[in-house]
Write a protein that holds these residues in place. Structure first.
Motif, PDB file in Angstrom:
ATOM      1  N   LYS A 144      11.907  -7.039  17.390  1.00  0.00           N
ATOM      2  CA  LYS A 144      11.582  -7.764  16.155  1.00  0.00           C
ATOM      3  C   LYS A 144      12.332  -9.087  16.059  1.00  0.00           C
ATOM      4  N   ASN A 152      10.047  -2.636   9.421  1.00  0.00           N
ATOM      5  CA  ASN A 152       8.670  -3.061   9.672  1.00  0.00           C
ATOM      6  C   ASN A 152       8.322  -4.193   8.704  1.00  0.00           C
ATOM      7  N   CYS A 153       7.147  -4.751   8.824  1.00  0.00           N
ATOM      8  CA  CYS A 153       6.805  -5.962   8.077  1.00  0.00           C
ATOM      9  C   CYS A 153       6.139  -5.686   6.739  1.00  0.00           C
ATOM     10  N   PRO A 206       9.797  -3.135   3.212  1.00  0.00           N
ATOM     11  CA  PRO A 206       9.678  -2.379   4.470  1.00  0.00           C
ATOM     12  C   PRO A 206       9.804  -0.875   4.229  1.00  0.00           C
ATOM     13  N   TYR A 230       7.438   5.578  14.084  1.00  0.00           N
ATOM     14  CA  TYR A 230       7.644   4.407  13.224  1.00  0.00           C
ATOM     15  C   TYR A 230       7.268   3.119  13.972  1.00  0.00           C
ATOM     16  N   LEU A 231       7.740   2.997  15.213  1.00  0.00           N
ATOM     17  CA  LEU A 231       7.468   1.785  16.000  1.00  0.00           C
ATOM     18  C   LEU A 231       5.987   1.625  16.314  1.00  0.00           C
ATOM     19  N   SER A 288       3.585   1.845  12.535  1.00  0.00           N
ATOM     20  CA  SER A 288       3.739   0.761  11.570  1.00  0.00           C
ATOM     21  C   SER A 288       2.750  -0.319  11.991  1.00  0.00           C
ATOM     22  N   ASP A 331       2.888  -3.435  11.687  1.00  0.00           N
ATOM     23  CA  ASP A 331       3.498  -4.651  12.225  1.00  0.00           C
ATOM     24  C   ASP A 331       5.010  -4.484  12.289  1.00  0.00           C
ATOM     25  N   ILE A 332       5.571  -4.704  13.482  1.00  0.00           N
ATOM     26  CA  ILE A 332       7.020  -4.674  13.681  1.00  0.00           C
ATOM     27  C   ILE A 332       7.541  -6.084  13.943  1.00  0.00           C
ATOM     28  N   CYS A 356       7.548  -9.351  12.855  1.00  0.00           N
ATOM     29  CA  CYS A 356       7.165 -10.116  11.660  1.00  0.00           C
ATOM     30  C   CYS A 356       7.015 -11.615  11.917  1.00  0.00           C
ATOM     31  N   ASP A 383      -0.960  -8.056  13.658  1.00  0.00           N
ATOM     32  CA  ASP A 383      -0.283  -6.760  13.650  1.00  0.00           C
ATOM     33  C   ASP A 383       0.251  -6.459  15.043  1.00  0.00           C
ATOM     34  N   ASN A 427       2.627  -3.699  16.992  1.00  0.00           N
ATOM     35  CA  ASN A 427       3.428  -2.485  17.045  1.00  0.00           C
ATOM     36  C   ASN A 427       4.050  -2.354  18.435  1.00  0.00           C
TER      37      ASN A 427
END
Length: 194
Positions: A52, A86-87, A91, A107-108, A111, A113-114, A116, A121, A123
């Motif tokens: 990120k 996350n974005c 978050p 989560y990774l 989500s 979008d990680i 940002c 989007d 991931n």
């Protein structure tokens, strides 16, 4: 293609950053001890956070997929973490115990979008490789991390199988990347289909 090396033993952190030459990547791998704790959850959190903070519109493409490959010879045994970057606004904040690292890879991957600072989007898909004698660790932990992270699990008990596992991971990543880019990279003319 760009690589970085992260350690997730008793120490969790960056060994070799993105953009490093092969010689430094190799030194980074060889500098990771094969002993101590196995902080899988914290390793996933910190490496995702590194993605990120490193990737921006200046150094990556909007449509470039991101992958994390986790190699381990053990079971998770420490390093619970909160994934909260996350974005989404605000978050999503998810506490992940050290015994359920697959919730971190979920989560990774799930989500939207990680990254940002990159439009669209973005991931992160997680692959895992278990390395060691049969029975020396529970493969279900690494299988769950890969499954929940949108990747695949591979097992190796010796150096040749480890090499084959890495080749399989790279082949899968290339196939997923090619499928992702196919509509853009291959123009189709209706006259050629007749």
């Amino acid at each position: 293609v760009d690589f970085s090396i992260f350690e997730f033993g008793s120490f969790v952190g960056l060994k070799t950053p993105f953009g490093s030459p092969l010689s430094l990547l190799e030194a980074g791998v060889l500098g990771i001890p094969a002993s101590g704790s196995t902080y899988m959850t914290r390793g996933l959190r910190e490496h995702g956070l590194y993605f990120k903070t490193f990737f921006t519109v200046a150094n990556t493409l909007q449509c470039r997929p991101s992958f994390l490959v986790m190699l381990s010879d053990g079971n998770p045994n420490g390093g619970a973490s909160t994934f909260n970057y996350n974005c989404d606004f605000p978050p999503e904040s998810r506490y992940v115990s050290s015994w359920e690292p697959w919730r971190g890879s979920d989560y990774l991957y799930n989500s939207d979008d990680i990254l940002c600072a990159v439009p669209g989007d973005q991931n992160i898909r997680t692959y895992t490789i278990g390395f060691g004698p049969p029975g020396s660790f529970s493969p279900s932990n690494l299988q769950n991390i890969a499954t929940q992270g949108g990747g695949e699990y591979f097992y190796a008990s010796d150096a040749q199988q480890l090499s084959n596992a890495f080749e399989s991971v790279i082949s899968s990543i290339v196939a997923k990347s090619a499928l992702f880019f196919a509509p853009i990279a291959i123009p189709v003319s209706y006259t050629h289909l007749r």
